[in-house]
Scaffold this motif. Structure first.
Motif, short mmCIF file in Angstrom:
data_model
loop_
_atom_site.label_atom_id
_atom_site.label_comp_id
_atom_site.label_asym_id
_atom_site.label_seq_id
_atom_site.Cartn_x
_atom_site.Cartn_y
_atom_site.Cartn_z
N ARG A 238 35.31 73.17 -28.13
CA ARG A 238 34.87 74.54 -29.09
C ARG A 238 36.03 75.84 -28.50
N LEU A 239 36.28 75.84 -27.12
CA LEU A 239 37.20 76.93 -26.44
C LEU A 239 38.42 76.59 -26.96
N ALA A 240 38.92 75.24 -27.03
CA ALA A 240 40.33 74.97 -27.29
C ALA A 240 40.37 75.05 -28.85
N ALA A 241 39.49 75.03 -29.65
CA ALA A 241 39.44 74.75 -31.05
C ALA A 241 40.39 73.40 -31.27
N SER A 242 40.19 72.31 -30.69
CA SER A 242 40.61 71.27 -30.62
C SER A 242 40.09 70.17 -29.88
N PRO A 243 40.04 69.02 -30.19
CA PRO A 243 39.57 67.94 -29.64
C PRO A 243 40.27 67.31 -28.11
N ARG A 244 41.65 67.72 -28.44
CA ARG A 244 42.83 67.34 -27.76
C ARG A 244 43.15 68.01 -26.41
N HIS A 245 41.98 68.47 -25.84
CA HIS A 245 42.03 69.31 -24.37
C HIS A 245 42.28 68.71 -23.10
N GLN A 246 42.24 67.43 -23.32
CA GLN A 246 42.50 66.53 -22.21
C GLN A 246 41.67 67.04 -20.84
N GLY A 247 40.35 67.48 -21.12
CA GLY A 247 39.39 67.98 -20.20
C GLY A 247 40.19 69.40 -19.65
N VAL A 248 40.93 69.98 -19.88
CA VAL A 248 41.54 71.46 -19.32
C VAL A 248 41.94 72.42 -20.33
N VAL A 249 40.87 73.33 -20.17
CA VAL A 249 41.30 74.70 -21.13
C VAL A 249 41.48 75.76 -20.28
N ALA A 250 42.28 76.75 -20.33
CA ALA A 250 42.43 77.97 -19.58
C ALA A 250 42.28 79.31 -20.75
N ARG A 251 41.46 80.37 -20.00
CA ARG A 251 41.72 81.46 -20.79
C ARG A 251 42.70 82.03 -20.24
N VAL A 252 43.82 82.72 -20.94
CA VAL A 252 45.19 83.33 -20.26
C VAL A 252 45.23 84.58 -21.13
N GLN A 253 45.85 85.48 -20.21
CA GLN A 253 46.51 86.59 -20.65
C GLN A 253 47.92 86.28 -21.26
N PRO A 254 48.21 86.75 -22.58
CA PRO A 254 49.67 86.46 -23.14
C PRO A 254 50.72 86.88 -22.12
N LEU A 255 51.67 86.20 -21.83
CA LEU A 255 53.08 86.41 -20.87
C LEU A 255 53.40 87.63 -21.64
N LYS A 256 54.43 88.32 -20.78
CA LYS A 256 55.08 89.40 -21.44
C LYS A 256 56.11 89.09 -22.46
N PRO A 257 56.53 89.68 -23.29
CA PRO A 257 57.18 89.08 -24.68
C PRO A 257 58.48 88.42 -24.01
N ARG A 258 58.75 87.30 -24.71
CA ARG A 258 60.05 86.66 -24.25
C ARG A 258 61.04 87.38 -24.02
N HIS A 259 62.29 86.92 -23.37
CA HIS A 259 63.30 87.74 -23.06
C HIS A 259 64.08 87.98 -24.46
N SER A 260 64.91 88.91 -24.68
CA SER A 260 65.83 89.19 -25.88
C SER A 260 67.06 88.10 -25.55
N LEU A 261 67.96 87.97 -26.55
CA LEU A 261 68.96 87.22 -26.19
C LEU A 261 69.99 87.82 -25.44
N ASP A 262 69.90 89.12 -25.29
CA ASP A 262 70.76 89.73 -24.38
C ASP A 262 70.30 89.25 -22.82
N GLU A 263 69.07 89.33 -22.52
CA GLU A 263 68.72 89.21 -21.35
C GLU A 263 69.06 87.58 -20.89
N VAL A 264 68.64 86.80 -21.96
CA VAL A 264 68.59 85.18 -21.82
C VAL A 264 70.42 85.04 -21.45
N MET A 265 71.39 85.94 -22.21
CA MET A 265 72.84 85.68 -21.94
C MET A 265 73.21 86.07 -20.60
N GLU A 266 72.52 87.32 -20.11
CA GLU A 266 72.86 87.93 -18.86
C GLU A 266 72.39 86.89 -17.59
#
Ligand SMILES: C[S@@+](CC[C@H](N)C(=O)[O-])C[C@H]1O[C@@H](n2cnc3c(N)ncnc32)[C@H](O)[C@@H]1O
Length: 249
Positions: free
Chosen positions: A61-89
């Motif tokens: 129910r928590l995972a909204a999927s039966p394919r949880h492999q016995g592990v489900v985490a409630r997490v805060q979203p990570l900060k937005p991914r880097h921009s292309l500029d940051e990745v290239m730097e």
């Protein structure tokens, strides 16, 4: 910030390794008490994460999927991914040749997950996709990516052709892939800065994307089918880059 759900052993393990502070709690299947699970629970507790025991039904129910492999985490979203500029730097600071994977409209979360997984495996620095025509990061993608959704920046850009042009201006060679191209991926020297561009499941590369590429290459097909699944094609191309770079360090 509202919490979201991450499930699957590898996906949650990678989050625990890379950003334990972003995990609110981890739910484990109380019936799975093997050594791997016990040491995982211990690591989570050591990192200060609350570990709760749940049953299979609660986890599904928590995972909204039966394919949880016995592990489900409630997490805060990570900060937005880097921009292309940051990745290239980052890449330029590390003094290595950039390797980017652009996906021109991949909509299946399983395909995106598999692409992220192989991008991580081959050492790609980011995966880029258009905001309007592609699947975003969701729980299915994270599960299929087996942790790679946490390690490979997934950059959703407003205009893919414009972003590819920017990459060109930064010295990357933009290599599109299409099963009808005459040259093959094996004919190219891929040791320099490279962005590989793969198309959508049904339509392949859009015209505008094809035109923006410096060249188009195919993967040889020796049997009866015309094309490969996009994540398989990504794997073949990315690992050819890795093979050449390892052969010519
Ligand atoms: C399932 S294929 C799409 C096939 C589509 N009918 C087309 O016209 O390209 C998804 C993507 O995987 C890549 N791909 C699959 N097979 C390939 C091959 N043999 N050579 C080059 N790229 C391939 C291409 O980027 C393609 O756009």
């Amino acid at each position: 910030m509202s919490s979201k759900t991450l499930y699957g052993f590898h996906a949650v393990t990678v989050r625990l390794k890379t950003a334990p502070e972003s995990i609110d709690e981890i739910h484990l299947d109380a019936t799975r008490r093997d050594a791997r699970m016990r040491s995982f629970a211990e690591r989570a507790r050591e990192a200060g994460v609350r570990v709760l025991e749940s049953n299979d039904e609660q986890l599904s129910r928590l995972a909204a999927s039966p394919r949880h492999q016995g592990v489900v985490a409630r997490v805060q979203p990570l900060k937005p991914r880097h921009s292309l500029d940051e990745v290239m730097e980052d890449v330029e600071a590390a003094g290595i040749a950039p390797l980017l994977l652009a996906l021109d409209g991949v909509t299946d979360p399983h395909n995106l997950g598999a692409c992220l997984r192989v991008a991580d495996g081959a050492g790609a620095h980011a995966v880029i996709a258009p905001k309007d025509h592609a699947v975003g990061l969701n729980a299915t993608v994270a599960k299929v990516a087996s942790g790679a959704a946490e390690t490979v920046p997934y950059l959703m850009v407003t205009n893919l052709a414009r972003s590819l042009t920017e990459m060109k201006e930064r010295g990357l060679r933009i290599i599109g892939t299409s099963d009808d191209a005459e040259r093959t991926i094996y004919d190219l020297d891929l040791s320099g800065p490279v962005a590989l561009v793969l198309g959508a499941e049904g339509k392949g590369l859009r015209q505008i994307t094809r035109k923006t590429c410096d060249e188009l290459v195919s993967i040889p097909m020796a049997g009866a089918v015309e094309s490969l699944n996009v994540s398989v094609a990504a794997g073949v191309c990315l690992y050819e880059v890795l093979r050449q770079r390892r052969a010519r360090p």
